[in-house]
Motif scaffolding. Structure first.
Motif, PDB file in Angstrom:
ATOM      1  N   ASN A   1       1.018  -1.046  -0.117  1.00 14.14           N
ATOM      2  CA  ASN A   1      -0.115  -0.061  -0.095  1.00 14.14           C
ATOM      3  C   ASN A   1       1.102   1.088   0.138  1.00 14.14           C
ATOM      4  OD1 ASN A   1      -1.440   2.350   0.815  1.00 14.14           O
ATOM      5  ND2 ASN A   1      -2.753   1.027   2.028  1.00 14.14           N
ATOM      6  N   LYS A   2       1.226   1.778  -1.055  1.00 16.54           N
ATOM      7  CA  LYS A   2       2.063   2.703  -1.369  1.00 16.54           C
ATOM      8  C   LYS A   2       1.732   4.110  -0.531  1.00 16.54           C
ATOM      9  CE  LYS A   2       4.599   1.162  -5.266  1.00 16.54           C
ATOM     10  NZ  LYS A   2       5.227   1.557  -6.590  1.00 16.54           N
ATOM     11  N   LYS A   3       0.518   4.238  -0.356  1.00 18.29           N
ATOM     12  CA  LYS A   3       0.086   5.554  -0.087  1.00 18.29           C
ATOM     13  C   LYS A   3       0.520   5.476   1.673  1.00 18.29           C
ATOM     14  CE  LYS A   3      -3.881   8.785   0.512  1.00 18.29           C
ATOM     15  NZ  LYS A   3      -3.808   8.871   2.234  1.00 18.29           N
ATOM     16  N   LEU A   4       0.119   4.299   2.101  1.00 16.71           N
ATOM     17  CA  LEU A   4       0.285   4.113   3.760  1.00 16.71           C
ATOM     18  C   LEU A   4       1.770   3.957   4.074  1.00 16.71           C
ATOM     19  CD1 LEU A   4      -0.479   3.806   6.400  1.00 16.71           C
ATOM     20  CD2 LEU A   4      -0.932   1.464   6.106  1.00 16.71           C
ATOM     21  N   LEU A   5       2.613   3.345   3.058  1.00 16.98           N
ATOM     22  CA  LEU A   5       4.273   3.353   3.162  1.00 16.98           C
ATOM     23  C   LEU A   5       4.530   4.946   3.115  1.00 16.98           C
ATOM     24  CD1 LEU A   5       5.585   0.477   1.199  1.00 16.98           C
ATOM     25  CD2 LEU A   5       5.627   0.760   3.532  1.00 16.98           C
ATOM     26  N   GLU A   6       4.135   5.676   2.140  1.00 13.84           N
ATOM     27  CA  GLU A   6       4.614   7.211   1.895  1.00 13.84           C
ATOM     28  C   GLU A   6       4.615   7.828   3.305  1.00 13.84           C
ATOM     29  OE1 GLU A   6       4.523  10.949  -0.874  1.00 13.84           O
ATOM     30  OE2 GLU A   6       3.074   9.086  -1.328  1.00 13.84           O
ATOM     31  N   GLU A   7       3.080   7.742   3.994  1.00 13.97           N
ATOM     32  CA  GLU A   7       3.006   8.472   5.425  1.00 13.97           C
ATOM     33  C   GLU A   7       4.015   7.771   6.500  1.00 13.97           C
ATOM     34  OE1 GLU A   7      -0.950   7.782   6.757  1.00 13.97           O
ATOM     35  OE2 GLU A   7      -1.910   8.742   4.543  1.00 13.97           O
ATOM     36  N   LEU A   8       4.024   6.548   6.280  1.00 13.15           N
ATOM     37  CA  LEU A   8       5.146   6.229   7.609  1.00 13.15           C
ATOM     38  C   LEU A   8       6.579   6.506   7.297  1.00 13.15           C
ATOM     39  CD1 LEU A   8       3.479   2.593   7.670  1.00 13.15           C
ATOM     40  CD2 LEU A   8       3.401   4.191   9.496  1.00 13.15           C
ATOM     41  N   PHE A   9       7.101   6.298   5.868  1.00 13.83           N
ATOM     42  CA  PHE A   9       8.419   6.854   5.798  1.00 13.83           C
ATOM     43  C   PHE A   9       8.611   8.293   5.721  1.00 13.83           C
ATOM     44  CE2 PHE A   9       9.281   2.953   2.644  1.00 13.83           C
ATOM     45  CZ  PHE A   9       9.463   2.107   3.723  1.00 13.83           C
ATOM     46  N   THR A  10       7.517   8.965   5.775  1.00 11.87           N
ATOM     47  CA  THR A  10       7.812  10.484   5.884  1.00 11.87           C
ATOM     48  C   THR A  10       7.881  10.636   7.375  1.00 11.87           C
ATOM     49  OG1 THR A  10       6.400  11.087   3.911  1.00 11.87           O
ATOM     50  CG2 THR A  10       6.683  12.699   5.603  1.00 11.87           C
ATOM     51  N   GLU A  11       7.105  10.174   8.027  1.00 16.21           N
ATOM     52  CA  GLU A  11       7.002  10.451   9.724  1.00 16.21           C
ATOM     53  C   GLU A  11       8.279  10.023  10.133  1.00 16.21           C
ATOM     54  OE1 GLU A  11       5.127  11.786  11.630  1.00 16.21           O
ATOM     55  OE2 GLU A  11       3.113  12.138  10.354  1.00 16.21           O
ATOM     56  N   LEU A  12       8.694   8.650   9.969  1.00 21.65           N
ATOM     57  CA  LEU A  12      10.059   8.152  10.271  1.00 21.65           C
ATOM     58  C   LEU A  12      11.310   8.858   9.621  1.00 21.65           C
ATOM     59  CD1 LEU A  12       8.987   4.248   9.742  1.00 21.65           C
ATOM     60  CD2 LEU A  12       9.413   5.489  12.210  1.00 21.65           C
ATOM     61  N   GLU A  13      11.104   9.716   8.432  1.00 18.98           N
ATOM     62  CA  GLU A  13      12.264  10.319   7.929  1.00 18.98           C
ATOM     63  C   GLU A  13      13.150   9.051   7.119  1.00 18.98           C
ATOM     64  OE1 GLU A  13      14.259  13.109  10.366  1.00 18.98           O
ATOM     65  OE2 GLU A  13      12.135  13.608  11.330  1.00 18.98           O
TER      66      GLU A  13
ATOM     67  N   PHE B   1       9.711  10.848  -4.099  1.00 14.62           N
ATOM     68  CA  PHE B   1       9.382  10.690  -2.538  1.00 14.62           C
ATOM     69  C   PHE B   1      10.534  11.529  -1.952  1.00 14.62           C
ATOM     70  CE2 PHE B   1      10.600   9.070   1.731  1.00 14.62           C
ATOM     71  CZ  PHE B   1       9.572   8.982   1.962  1.00 14.62           C
ATOM     72  N   SER B   2      10.074  12.493  -1.148  1.00 20.10           N
ATOM     73  CA  SER B   2      11.105  13.315  -0.079  1.00 20.10           C
ATOM     74  C   SER B   2      10.268  13.485   1.133  1.00 20.10           C
ATOM     75  CB  SER B   2      11.355  14.615  -0.935  1.00 20.10           C
ATOM     76  OG  SER B   2       9.903  15.348  -1.076  1.00 20.10           O
ATOM     77  N   VAL B   3      11.398  13.986   2.021  1.00 15.00           N
ATOM     78  CA  VAL B   3      10.680  14.100   3.391  1.00 15.00           C
ATOM     79  C   VAL B   3      10.729  15.559   3.605  1.00 15.00           C
ATOM     80  CG1 VAL B   3      11.239  13.657   5.771  1.00 15.00           C
ATOM     81  CG2 VAL B   3      11.074  11.626   4.010  1.00 15.00           C
ATOM     82  N   ASN B   4       9.616  16.060   4.433  1.00 10.09           N
ATOM     83  CA  ASN B   4       9.935  17.357   5.103  1.00 10.09           C
ATOM     84  C   ASN B   4       9.802  17.232   6.532  1.00 10.09           C
ATOM     85  OD1 ASN B   4       9.579  19.697   6.153  1.00 10.09           O
ATOM     86  ND2 ASN B   4       8.085  20.508   4.690  1.00 10.09           N
ATOM     87  N   THR B   5      10.673  17.257   7.243  1.00 10.64           N
ATOM     88  CA  THR B   5      10.883  17.217   8.771  1.00 10.64           C
ATOM     89  C   THR B   5      10.227  17.694   9.508  1.00 10.64           C
ATOM     90  OG1 THR B   5      13.104  18.277   8.935  1.00 10.64           O
ATOM     91  CG2 THR B   5      13.302  15.702   8.320  1.00 10.64           C
ATOM     92  N   GLU B   6       9.665  19.061   9.081  1.00  6.14           N
ATOM     93  CA  GLU B   6       9.003  19.841   9.726  1.00  6.14           C
ATOM     94  C   GLU B   6       7.669  19.464   9.829  1.00  6.14           C
ATOM     95  OE1 GLU B   6       9.966  23.728   8.360  1.00  6.14           O
ATOM     96  OE2 GLU B   6      12.224  23.536   8.898  1.00  6.14           O
TER      97      GLU B   6
END
Length: 936
Positions: free
Chosen positions: A271-283, A296-301
């Motif tokens: 489930n790529k949408k859920l993975l994206e949310e998780l990887f974003t939170e986890l950085e 895919f990129s992460v905004n840590t703020e």
């Protein structure tokens, strides 16, 4: 045979999670929200590697149940009883890992009252009947008992070691057994320390193999115990019940009430949408990029709730985290190819003149050097890069011809030496030393981003690419992509095409400038302005000049000493062989253990190593010194061989061919306490407790007949700081009255007059004095002092009665750390203690000891740094020939010109004494000589 298309992978969750967590124990992965993601990152990385490389058709992850104890544990309360409570970082990770598995659409399984081993064992046997090839994914050796033609062990790659797949042949070879079912007999006989399975005392893997080859099974062994002899016969017969209980505990259940549902374990798309949310939170930038693509990129703020916690996952309330952390092994997000930038190549004379004019007008600039080597004293400049504003930088290639290179550097000399222009860089000491060799001396105020981050988060890595990743969400160009991986085939920056090196070098200067903009306000907010600007930053130039200066070495002495040591080594080896009654490889721990504990039957206590061997480390052997005279000869042999190889033979190889001197590298950002360290060569670790070790210092000599070596050493500085910081009246008075603090302590502990204190009493008191601040236990003191544990406990109790202020200080230090999340030195240096509230006693105890000794060790480090900065300034102003060349622990070493000696001594003493405003008197011991040993 199984259908090769049906490949079921069953993952042993906790074994893999624990392995991942402890792989990063020395340098945990902590994201910008303060969350330790080591276990999650490691487990996810292992999972991804497995999915990509093995492409399983069926997969499931199996967990131990936390709801109900197993029948094994209920029946035998010692089973797994020695395991520490689960670290809270793992406890927090488990629900997140389960959520990640949900996103991957991989089923999880657990069953109350059963271990993961039992579920995997049951499913593997059922799958075998259904035509699957099953891979048990685990590092746990116990699973070897389940291996068959269609059930294999799969050990994922780990810390550079490739993955292993073990079938029947491999398991039999690994255990040195004839049948797979003998794995259980092996565990029953030799035990398993990790699960507290006792086995038969005194029977290790080697003896167990021998018995199995002779008798075939444990049952058969006990039918023939009359054939055994000596102590082995006694041990086997006396522990029959324990042996069979151990075998029972080691046996994996294969009939647990769990079903294999083919539809459930069939692999699905994530489930790529859920993975994206998780990887974003986890950085998890790189993992996210690998799975979800380059977009895919992460905004840590983003996605932080009002309490500063992650939205998807809750953390411990009130957890204390440092202001900055970094994600060490991960990268991704923005990079040079998707980020706007202006990087200029500056080659022509006119372009160089324009750049210099631009630099001259600036208040400050960031710069970086590109060189042919990491050794600043033995490399050539390849290029210079400059940046004055974010996303813009300039690269100036330096000619390979050294005369032309010096001519080019001469043009930049005035800019670098302008006191009014501030210079920014990452690891500026290196660049400063490099430029010194081109007659360019960097002046003006400095801002080193590596140093700034070191103060903000001393336990993390301070490499620029990692800092860029965490603070800017940017992944710099990897140097290995330009010159290849480390090793003999690695290229040089000189070989990199100009267009590529221009981008790489300019990016370094640009990103470093951007990091400065992040760190400067942080340093102010943390109240470390003075520490940064008045101690650490000025020290950069002091260390740079020390490294450039180097020290002379007496190679003739080292050659003769090497021969002497070699003669002693051979004598010790022959004596050991004589006492052992056999020749063997003394450098092989395995062979040494076999000789000492099997052949000579010296009593062995404690656990064996992870590979089932006897431990023969120095600590273990030191405890056995009274058991047999051979142990002392072995310890002496080790000291001799280490001295010869590590120092006496290695030091001449460290001589710089350009200077004929040794140039140690002094590291400012390694130890969390603030102490300096050194390498190439490491002078901090030259052993000085023995006469043989101290003699190595004889090799360090003055540069010429006009000089002598002068050494100045703080006397008992840490104990003096203990007295000052704790305010303990008894210890303060002892120092003020000039008493021998160890004799004074001994008089108090043994309740005798000072003049009646014996050497042994003083020695024991010294162990207590130094041991207390490092959290020594009664057991530890009893081992060191060779006294009964009860006496050691009484000694510690008496110590706290006599020095009640120290006990109060220790309690208050731990309380301060619990409240604030860090320990602090007198100068405001902070060490963050993430585990100070850990529920794991071992982890928490380590943090508590750091809370107590960091203010002491750190303040001692600050003191000598302040002294070094002051001395450097005085020597420069006086334009003396004498030079500070070495710093080791609490000691400074000088190449002292004989004509300046009488003025130098009081100057050094004054600078070392007048660092901090303390209640306790500071004593500096000084000496001179024709070498370092004589001076010390």
């Amino acid at each position: 045979m199984a259908n090769s298309d049906k490949r079921l992978f069953l993952l042993d969750a906790f074994a893999l999670i624990y392995r991942s967590y402890f792989a990063f124990s020395r340098s945990p992965i902590v994201n910008s929200k303060g969350m330790n993601t080591s276990a999650i990152y490691g487990f996810t990385n292992t999972l991804m590697e497995l999915l990509n490389k093995e492409n399983p058709s069926h997969i499931a992850v199996v967990f131990d149940s936390m709801e109900q104890i197993t029948d094994r544990a209920a029946e035998h309360d010692f089973y797994k009883a020695n395991r520490e409570k689960m670290p809270e970082d793992i406890a927090l990770a488990i629900p997140i890992i389960k959520k990640l598995l949900e996103a991957f659409q991989i089923p999880t399984m657990e069953l109350a009252g059963y271990e993961a081993d039992d579920i995997i064992g049951t499913l593997a046997k059922k799958a075998e009947k259904e035509g699957y090839t099953t891979y048990m994914v685990t590092p746990d050796k116990d699973f070897g008992q389940l291996v068959s033609d269609n059930i294999l062990m799969y050990k994922p790659s780990y810390q550079g070691k490739p993955r292993e797949i073990l079938g029947i042949k491999e398991v039999k070879e690994k255990w040195d057994i004839d049948r797979i079912d003998q794995v259980i007999d092996m565990l029953g006989m030799s035990g398993d320390a990790s699960d507290n399975i006792p086995g038969i005392p005194g029977v290790g893997p080697k003896t167990a193999v021998k018995l199995l080859k002779e008798y075939g099974s444990m049952e058969a062994l006990y039918e023939h115990t009359d054939e055994l002899k000596g102590k082995l016969k006694e041990r086997v017969e006396e522990n029959k019940e324990q042996a069979f209980i151990s075998k029972q505990l080691a046996t994996i259940i294969i009939d647990a009430p769990v079903d294999l549902d083919e539809e459930d374990v069939t692999r699905s798309e994530p489930n790529k949408k859920l993975l994206e949310e998780l990887f974003t939170e986890l950085e998890f930038r790189a993992l996210g990029k690998r799975i979800l693509g380059d977009d895919f990129s992460v905004n840590t703020e983003k996605k932080v709730n009002k309490t500063g916690q992650l939205d998807l996952f809750s953390q411990n309330e009130g957890s204390n985290n440092p202001p900055v952390d970094e994600l060490k092994p991960d990268n991704g997000g923005k990079h040079i190819e998707n980020t706007d930038h202006k990087y200029h190549l500056v080659e022509s004379d006119s372009a160089i003149e324009k750049l210099i004019a631009l630099l001259e007008k600036s208040k400050g600039f960031c710069f970086d050097t590109e060189t042919t080597s990491l050794d600043a004293n033995n490399c050539e400049l390849v290029g210079l890069s400059f940046s004055l504003k974010a996303k813009e930088a300039y690269y100036v290639p330096v000619p390979e011809d050294q005369d032309k290179a010096k001519a080019l550097l001469k043009k930049f000399k005035a800019v670098f030496e302008d006191e009014k222009i501030e210079k920014t860089g990452q690891n500026l000491k290196y660049d400063i030393v490099v430029l010194m060799w081109y007659d360019v001396f960097v002046k003006g105020s400095l801002f080193d981003t590596m140093l700034a981050h070191y103060l903000l988060d001393p336990d993390s890595s301070h490499k620029m690419d990692r800092l860029a990743e965490n603070f800017l969400g940017y992944s710099p160009v990897d140097i290995e992509s330009l010159i290849g991986k480390k090793g003999k085939n690695q290229g040089s920056m000189r070989d990199v095409p100009l267009d590529k090196i221009k981008e790489y070098a300019s990016e370094d200067a640009d990103i470093t400038l951007q990091l400065r903009e992040k760190f400067e306000p942080m340093i102010k907010e943390e109240g470390m302005d003075k520490l940064f600007h008045e101690i650490e930053t000025p020290l950069v130039r002091v260390l740079a000049e020390m490294e450039k200066e180097g020290v002379a070495l007496d190679t003739d002495f080292l050659k003769k000493y090497s021969e002497t040591l070699n003669t002693d080594i051979l004598k010790h080896r022959e004596k050991v062989f004589e006492l052992a009654g056999t020749e063997f490889n003394m450098d092989s721990p395995k062979q040494l253990g076999t000789v000492l504990f099997d052949k000579m039957e010296i009593p062995y206590t404690g656990k064996k190593t992870k590979t089932g061997q006897y431990s023969t480390n120095e600590e273990k052997l030191s405890k056995l010194a009274n058991e047999h005279e051979i142990v002392e000869y072995i310890l002496d042999y080790r000291e001799l061989t280490k001295l010869k190889s590590t120092y006496v033979d290695a030091l001449p190889n460290a001589i710089n061919p350009k200077t004929g001197r040794v140039h140690s590298h002094f590291l400012q950002t390694v130890t969390a306490t603030g102490r300096l360290s050194s390498n190439n060569p490491n002078l901090q670790n030259i052993p000085i407790r023995t006469e043989r070790g101290r003699k190595v210092r004889q090799a360090f000599i003055p540069r010429s007949e006009e000089y002598v070596i002068m050494a100045a050493d703080y006397s008992q500085i840490e104990l003096r700081l203990v007295a000052d910081i704790s305010g303990d009246e008894a210890m303060l008075n002892a120092f003020k009255e000039g008493q021998d603090i160890h004799a004074s302590t001994a008089a108090k502990l043994y309740k005798v007059p000072l003049e009646e204190v014996t050497r042994k009493m003083r020695g024991n008191a010294k162990m207590v004095n130094f041991g207390i601040i490092y959290g020594i236990s009664a057991y530890g003191l009893s081992q060191r002092a060779n006294i009964p544990r009860r006496d050691a406990a009484q000694m510690i109790e008496d110590y706290f009665k006599e020095y009640s202020g120290i006990k109060k200080y220790m309690t208050e230090s731990v309380e301060f750390a619990k409240k604030n999340g860090y320990a602090k030195t007198l100068m405001g240096r902070k060490r963050y203690l993430r585990d100070i509230d850990s529920r794991n006693a071992t982890v928490r105890g380590f943090a508590e000891r750091n809370a107590i000794n960091t203010p002491i060790q750190g303040s001692a480090a600050d003191m000598i740094k302040i002294a070094m900065v002051a001395l450097h300034k005085e020597l420069a102003q006086k334009n003396w020939k004498s030079k500070l060349t070495l710093q080791v622990h609490d000691e400074l070493v000088f190449d002292a010109h004989k004509d300046e000696l009488e003025e130098l001594k009081p100057l050094v003493e004054s600078c070392m004494k007048n660092t901090l405003d303390l209640k306790v008197p500071i004593l500096v011991e000084m000496g001179t000589g024709k070498n370092w040993l004589e001076a010390h």
